[in-house]
Design an enzyme around this catalytic site. Structure first.
Site, PDB file in Angstrom:
ATOM      1  N   ASN A 162     -21.549  28.766  22.215  1.00 17.23           N
ATOM      2  CA  ASN A 162     -21.821  29.513  20.993  1.00 17.23           C
ATOM      3  C   ASN A 162     -23.007  30.428  21.270  1.00 17.23           C
ATOM      4  OD1 ASN A 162     -20.006  28.269  18.766  1.00 17.23           O
ATOM      5  ND2 ASN A 162     -20.866  26.491  19.839  1.00 17.23           N
ATOM      6  N   GLU A 163     -22.696  31.659  21.632  1.00 13.67           N
ATOM      7  CA  GLU A 163     -23.695  32.629  22.039  1.00 13.67           C
ATOM      8  C   GLU A 163     -24.369  33.257  20.818  1.00 13.67           C
ATOM      9  OE1 GLU A 163     -24.605  32.775  24.988  1.00 13.67           O
ATOM     10  OE2 GLU A 163     -22.985  32.846  26.448  1.00 13.67           O
ATOM     11  N   PRO A 164     -25.478  34.000  21.029  1.00 15.37           N
ATOM     12  CA  PRO A 164     -26.101  34.714  19.909  1.00 15.37           C
ATOM     13  C   PRO A 164     -25.070  35.512  19.112  1.00 15.37           C
ATOM     14  CG  PRO A 164     -27.475  34.873  21.850  1.00 15.37           C
ATOM     15  CD  PRO A 164     -26.216  34.190  22.290  1.00 15.37           C
ATOM     16  N   THR A 181     -25.879  34.391  30.244  1.00 13.20           N
ATOM     17  CA  THR A 181     -25.139  33.165  30.558  1.00 13.20           C
ATOM     18  C   THR A 181     -24.347  33.327  31.842  1.00 13.20           C
ATOM     19  OG1 THR A 181     -24.961  32.605  28.208  1.00 13.20           O
ATOM     20  CG2 THR A 181     -23.392  31.562  29.697  1.00 13.20           C
TER      21      THR A 181
END
Length: 639
Positions: A162-164, A181
């Site tokens: 769950n990235e920014p 990442t």
């Protein structure tokens, strides 16, 4: 009263945090909690539903669970697992897949029913992913959700993938990976270009439904993002901050990962302190930066308004404190890193005698010497010391494949130009080219290719050391065996690594050892090489008298720099010396422009080094010290 004091210390922390001395102790504690959960559910005749994470962080937990299974009878027969994520696309038998990771690090060593193991499928057609994700959520719901979810945290603040930008109510889905990442994963894939751009991940909302959530983080490399996650405002820019909304979460950290939290980083803001010299020095430097004043201009009002009234009362007046700290910092500055002959050395970082010292610079990779301490290296030689350099590893993993072909092509042309038969070399060249054109991501090179890459780095290192003025007899290539075992996964340090280092130290009998203390190195080589040197010196110390007079200095620069309050020797560089250092770095042509493993810093290594050296000098200047073009910083290590 103790409870009130703890609440005061942790008042900046917006969720529960447990801090352990090291990651081993923390991992054992987490594994014990998981084991207790499984056994408790088994006693009730119930299944345990675990959410599992991958990456380096949980490996110690899984190792302890395996031990508990094999030695203490912990059974996983009625445990159901759901993994957080998987790269997409990704074949399950690929070395980088999370199926492979979980099998190697846990499932193949316990009695779990593989039919109860769930890992996102990286082989699906993209049009089938959405349905798979819905089914993943359905299976979790039918089981009543997760009993416990393990999490790590990425440097973007991601949990799972769950990235920014992820929503707090997001479910399992296909996501695009953040560039940072992918850079962090590049070493596992043999370069960022081989890292998938997408992944399937449980959502933040899915994670939230777990009855317990444990987020783990180890080492100072995670300190910055942990501070944001624990003390920062809730923001989609740092998805881990959403965990502040949960009543069932706990962060489990080692001391390094916790070091950025207010209670550890600036404890005077949250509690009364025991003001030893190190803490006093750190606080005064912090105050100087916070108010934008040189140290000698700090006032009692500045102390009182920034949580340092206790220090002012106990050790004041504040001007005396200012003078004391100013003098300590000033005394770290020296243009004589090998000691100034005949001078009073009571206030100097290094001893005056012997006037001509034997110094050995240990360089983990073949360019760390000039990148991190090139100016000091050159100055030691210029000032007449007997300087040796030891390149601990070949650095052969950090050379581009096309450089190999270019150098072999050169060798073929050279052979033919002097009338020698190059047919065998041409045949080998053809085999190399075929291998390179068909090489899988992160596949180990053939021995011949590794040799050529090692030769490239060796000749560059010789050129750099010669430029610094070191005679060929003082240039040593150790090629420590631990490094020669693979592209990214190396063997543990062995007896031969330590014995080779002891042999070199016995030969040189140095008065000074310079070693890389840049343990943020994402390749992990620096800390391994440091431990080899330390083990060698500690053994020699038991039997050889010269070791008692051997000082060890740590340098940084390639990846990070020491904080100002940590620095014990600061070597100023003139503009001309900065250029000489740059020229020494330029001898490492294979590392120019874009190195194979650049980490998360897009700057070339010479630019990083100059910027950090300049920043150190600027920091000293702001504190009220003399203004220099650049400074290289060192910390003495007592072994």
């Amino acid at each position: 009263m103790a409870r009130l004091n703890l609440l005061e210390e942790t008042r900046y922390e917006k969720l529960p945090v447990s801090v352990y001395a090291d990651q081993k102790a923390a991992s054992l504690a987490v594994a014990a909690r998981i084991a207790a959960l499984i056994r408790g559910k088994q006693a009730l005749g119930q299944q345990t539903v675990l959410g599992l994470a991958t990456g380096v962080t949980p490996i110690g937990v899984y190792a302890e669970l395996i031990r508990l299974h094999k030695e203490e009878g912990l059974s996983f027969k009625d445990v159901i697992t759901f993994n957080l994520d998987e790269y997409y696309p990704m074949k399950p038998d690929a070395a980088q897949s999370y199926v492979t990771f979980m099998n190697e690090n846990l499932f193949d060593h316990i009695d779990i029913d593989k039919n109860l193991v769930h890992i996102p499928d990286g082989t699906l057609e993209q049009e089938d992913v959405a349905a798979f994700c819905l089914d993943y959520e359905r299976q979790l719901s039918e089981l009543g959700g997760l009993d416990l979810q393990l999490l790590g945290i990425g440097r973007t603040g991601h949990i799972g993938f769950n990235e920014p930008g992820s929503a707090p109510n997001s479910g399992t889905r296909l996501v695009t990976l953040d560039d940072l990442t992918r850079r962090d994963a590049s070493r596992d894939f043999g370069g960022k270009q081989n890292v998938p751009t997408k992944a399937i991940t449980m959502g933040v909302g899915t994670i939230f439904k777990a009855r317990e959530i444990i987020l783990m983080a180890w080492s100072a490399k995670k300190a910055s993002i942990i501070r944001k996650a624990v003390e920062g405002e809730i923001s989609g820019d740092v998805p881990a901050t959403f965990l502040q909304l949960s009543d069932h979460v706990e962060f489990v950290l080692d001391e390094g990962a916790a070091s950025g939290l207010t209670r550890f980083d600036t404890p005077w803001l949250v509690k009364d302190c025991v003001w030893d010299n190190n803490l006093k020095k750190k606080a005064v430097i912090w105050l100087s930066c916070a108010v934008g004043k040189p140290i000698l201009k700090l006032t009692e009002e500045d102390y009182n308004n920034h949580g340092m009234a206790q220090l002012a009362v106990e050790q004041g007046p504040v001007y005396d404190i200012n003078i004391d700290i100013f003098n300590q910092i000033q005394h770290t500055i020296t243009g004589w890193p090998g000691g100034k002959p005949g001078a009073d050395d009571s206030q100097r970082p290094e001893r005056a005698e012997p006037a001509r010292k034997r110094s050995i610079v240990f360089s983990p990779h073949p360019d760390d010497d000039v990148i991190s301490m090139g100016g000091t290296f050159i100055r030691l030689v210029d000032q007449g010391h007997d300087v040796h350099v030891a390149y601990q590893t070949s650095g052969n993993t950090a050379v581009w494949d096309d450089d190999v072909l270019r150098y072999v092509e050169f060798a073929i042309d050279f052979k033919e130009s002097v009338g020698e038969d190059a047919s065998e070399l041409k045949k080998l060249y053809g085999e190399m080219r075929h291998f390179i054109e068909n090489k899988l991501p992160n596949q180990i090179d053939t021995q011949e290719i590794r040799n050529v890459k090692g030769f490239i780095r060796k000749t560059e290192a010789i050129a750099g050391a010669r430029f610094a003025g070191v005679p060929d007899s003082n240039i040593h290539f150790q090629a420590l065996p631990f490094y020669e075992t693979g592209k990214t996964k190396k063997n543990a340090v062995g007896e031969e690594d330590i014995l080779l280092t002891m042999e070199l130290l016995r030969k040189v009998k140095p008065h000074q050892v310079f070693a890389a203390g840049d343990f943020a190195d994402p390749n992990g080589t620096h800390i391994v090489c440091f431990n080899v040197i330390l083990a060698a010196l500690q053994r020699l110390k038991e039997t050889e008298d010269w070791v008692q007079d051997c000082w060890m200095w740590l340098y940084r620069g390639a990846w990070h720099e020491f904080a100002t309050h940590e620095i014990e020797m600061a070597v100023p560089l003139s503009p001309a010396e900065v250029l000489r250092k740059r020229d020494a770095i330029f001898k490492h042509q294979s590392q120019k422009d874009r190195p194979v493993f650049p980490g998360d810093d897009a700057r070339e290594f010479w630019v990083r080094a100059e910027d950090r050296n300049r920043e150190t000098a600027v920091n000293y200047d702001k504190l009220g010290m003399a203004e220099y073009a650049a400074m290289e910083a060192f910390v003495r290590y007592h072994y």
